[in-house]
Design a protein around this motif. Sequence first.
Motif, PDB file in Angstrom:
ATOM      1  N   GLY A 134      32.490  24.302  37.923  1.00  0.00           N
ATOM      2  CA  GLY A 134      32.028  25.771  38.284  1.00  0.00           C
ATOM      3  C   GLY A 134      32.485  26.143  39.672  1.00  0.00           C
ATOM      4  O   GLY A 134      32.594  27.208  40.200  1.00  0.00           O
ATOM      5  N   ALA A 135      32.765  25.153  40.596  1.00  0.00           N
ATOM      6  CA  ALA A 135      33.259  25.310  41.792  1.00  0.00           C
ATOM      7  C   ALA A 135      34.413  26.147  41.987  1.00  0.00           C
ATOM      8  O   ALA A 135      34.337  27.225  42.809  1.00  0.00           O
ATOM      9  N   ARG A 136      35.277  25.897  41.155  1.00  0.00           N
ATOM     10  CA  ARG A 136      36.620  26.708  41.387  1.00  0.00           C
ATOM     11  C   ARG A 136      36.778  27.426  39.979  1.00  0.00           C
ATOM     12  O   ARG A 136      37.304  28.506  40.034  1.00  0.00           O
ATOM     13  N   GLU A 137      36.026  27.294  38.545  1.00  0.00           N
ATOM     14  CA  GLU A 137      35.995  27.907  37.626  1.00  0.00           C
ATOM     15  C   GLU A 137      35.293  29.122  37.980  1.00  0.00           C
ATOM     16  O   GLU A 137      35.683  30.148  37.264  1.00  0.00           O
ATOM     17  N   ARG A 138      34.505  29.312  38.938  1.00  0.00           N
ATOM     18  CA  ARG A 138      33.690  30.582  38.944  1.00  0.00           C
ATOM     19  C   ARG A 138      34.757  31.624  39.597  1.00  0.00           C
ATOM     20  O   ARG A 138      34.651  32.849  38.896  1.00  0.00           O
ATOM     21  N   PHE A 139      35.859  31.132  40.280  1.00  0.00           N
ATOM     22  CA  PHE A 139      36.991  32.335  40.751  1.00  0.00           C
ATOM     23  C   PHE A 139      37.877  32.471  39.465  1.00  0.00           C
ATOM     24  O   PHE A 139      38.495  33.606  39.203  1.00  0.00           O
ATOM     25  N   ASP A 140      37.904  31.587  38.542  1.00  0.00           N
ATOM     26  CA  ASP A 140      38.868  31.601  37.215  1.00  0.00           C
ATOM     27  C   ASP A 140      38.289  32.716  36.516  1.00  0.00           C
ATOM     28  O   ASP A 140      38.787  33.582  35.980  1.00  0.00           O
ATOM     29  N   CYS A 141      36.802  32.774  36.524  1.00  0.00           N
ATOM     30  CA  CYS A 141      35.870  33.645  35.610  1.00  0.00           C
ATOM     31  C   CYS A 141      36.134  34.977  36.260  1.00  0.00           C
ATOM     32  O   CYS A 141      36.347  36.093  35.443  1.00  0.00           O
ATOM     33  N   ASP A 143      38.847  36.053  37.792  1.00  0.00           N
ATOM     34  CA  ASP A 143      40.143  36.303  37.353  1.00  0.00           C
ATOM     35  C   ASP A 143      40.304  36.866  36.066  1.00  0.00           C
ATOM     36  O   ASP A 143      40.975  37.824  35.753  1.00  0.00           O
ATOM     37  N   TRP A 144      39.759  36.128  35.071  1.00  0.00           N
ATOM     38  CA  TRP A 144      39.641  36.528  33.696  1.00  0.00           C
ATOM     39  C   TRP A 144      38.841  38.032  33.626  1.00  0.00           C
ATOM     40  O   TRP A 144      39.430  38.837  32.778  1.00  0.00           O
ATOM     41  N   CYS A 145      37.880  38.305  34.190  1.00  0.00           N
ATOM     42  CA  CYS A 145      37.255  39.819  34.467  1.00  0.00           C
ATOM     43  C   CYS A 145      38.360  40.654  34.978  1.00  0.00           C
ATOM     44  O   CYS A 145      38.354  41.770  34.472  1.00  0.00           O
ATOM     45  N   ARG A 146      39.193  40.259  35.951  1.00  0.00           N
ATOM     46  CA  ARG A 146      40.237  41.088  36.468  1.00  0.00           C
ATOM     47  C   ARG A 146      41.261  41.687  35.384  1.00  0.00           C
ATOM     48  O   ARG A 146      41.707  42.437  35.415  1.00  0.00           O
ATOM     49  N   TYR A 147      41.403  40.340  34.545  1.00  0.00           N
ATOM     50  CA  TYR A 147      42.423  40.462  33.579  1.00  0.00           C
ATOM     51  C   TYR A 147      41.954  41.517  32.582  1.00  0.00           C
ATOM     52  O   TYR A 147      42.892  42.402  31.903  1.00  0.00           O
ATOM     53  N   ASP A 176      32.692  39.021  43.960  1.00  0.00           N
ATOM     54  CA  ASP A 176      32.957  40.314  43.718  1.00  0.00           C
ATOM     55  C   ASP A 176      33.473  40.681  42.478  1.00  0.00           C
ATOM     56  O   ASP A 176      34.820  40.846  42.429  1.00  0.00           O
ATOM     57  N   LEU A 177      32.785  40.955  41.419  1.00  0.00           N
ATOM     58  CA  LEU A 177      33.338  41.091  40.126  1.00  0.00           C
ATOM     59  C   LEU A 177      33.708  42.458  39.904  1.00  0.00           C
ATOM     60  O   LEU A 177      33.004  43.307  40.377  1.00  0.00           O
ATOM     61  N   PRO A 178      34.815  42.739  39.155  1.00  0.00           N
ATOM     62  CA  PRO A 178      35.168  44.316  38.776  1.00  0.00           C
ATOM     63  C   PRO A 178      33.867  45.071  38.007  1.00  0.00           C
ATOM     64  O   PRO A 178      32.968  44.416  37.482  1.00  0.00           O
ATOM     65  N   ASP A 179      33.967  46.283  38.179  1.00  0.00           N
ATOM     66  CA  ASP A 179      32.877  47.231  37.713  1.00  0.00           C
ATOM     67  C   ASP A 179      32.813  47.174  36.303  1.00  0.00           C
ATOM     68  O   ASP A 179      31.709  47.869  35.541  1.00  0.00           O
ATOM     69  N   ASN A 180      33.905  46.716  35.476  1.00  0.00           N
ATOM     70  CA  ASN A 180      33.519  46.725  34.006  1.00  0.00           C
ATOM     71  C   ASN A 180      32.639  45.518  33.360  1.00  0.00           C
ATOM     72  O   ASN A 180      32.241  45.608  32.560  1.00  0.00           O
TER      73      ASN A 180
END
Length: 309
Positions: A134-141, A143-147, A176-180
Amino acid sequence: MPVFYVILALLAALTVGVCGFILWGVNFSCKRGKPSVYKLTGEFADRMKEGIDWTNAKEKESVSIKSHDGLNLSGVYIDNDKTDILFILFHGYRSGAVHDFSGAVRFYYDRGYSILLVDQRSHGMSEGKYITYGARERFDCRDWCRYAKERFPEKKVFIDGISMGASTVLMASGLDLPDNVVGVIADCGYTSPYEIISKVAAEMGYPVKIVMPVLSAAIKLIAGFDPKGCSTLDAMEKNTLPVLLVHGKADSFVPYEMSVRTYDACRAPKTLLIVDNADHGVSFFVDNEKVVKVLSDFINDSLSRKERV
């Protein structure tokens, strides 16, 4: 043989042994490996296989993104035009989303939701040498939200994880996750990489107070992340999204108290469901009626909120 040389030989042997243990520990706990849970056994095997077969038979689109640190990350998208809701699913340690969500994918699809099943880094078709809990995977998450925001700007997104995936989405909620993104669902997640690795080391008979400082330093040096560098508890201090935590009370791998502590730390709207007699990751099967009721209520409540906390 002089005592000096005996001591020197013992020190050399000890050094070799310690170095060997460190390399073994890092590779055992963090290095990409073969899936460990794809063999279906136990009382829910037939129901899991039914769900897996259903998901595999659905028409899917292969998708990919580039991670924040340059890895190609892969997933599959199942479109559903009945609603403008998307669930992004994150699987557990050395597993896969089709397996881990064998009970939930059809449930989501039948409700009209589109589904994105992600291969976490160092799993499946996604690149990566080391699993980072989860340390780096959280940033992947993130990025998937941004996608999803860029491709489906009209869709509201839930991030949903099980086991390591649960910790991934919980820790991502502190970013900072997208507002969607409108809600976080986490089933049987651990509080931090350090705590779950310590728990497993203790069960294997290692003296945790001696082993973990050395192993943590090696993980940081070799795998590139600090096991103490992130936690769900820290993320809950920053998170503004509604959170649903589900955990089996009989979980033999991740103690359910970890979800209780995460719940206590959460400042946003939150729901905690502890399922009696459920082991790791099978709450959906053990008490399907209760899980579906709580899950449905959480989804509806999250969709009805006008803004984040």
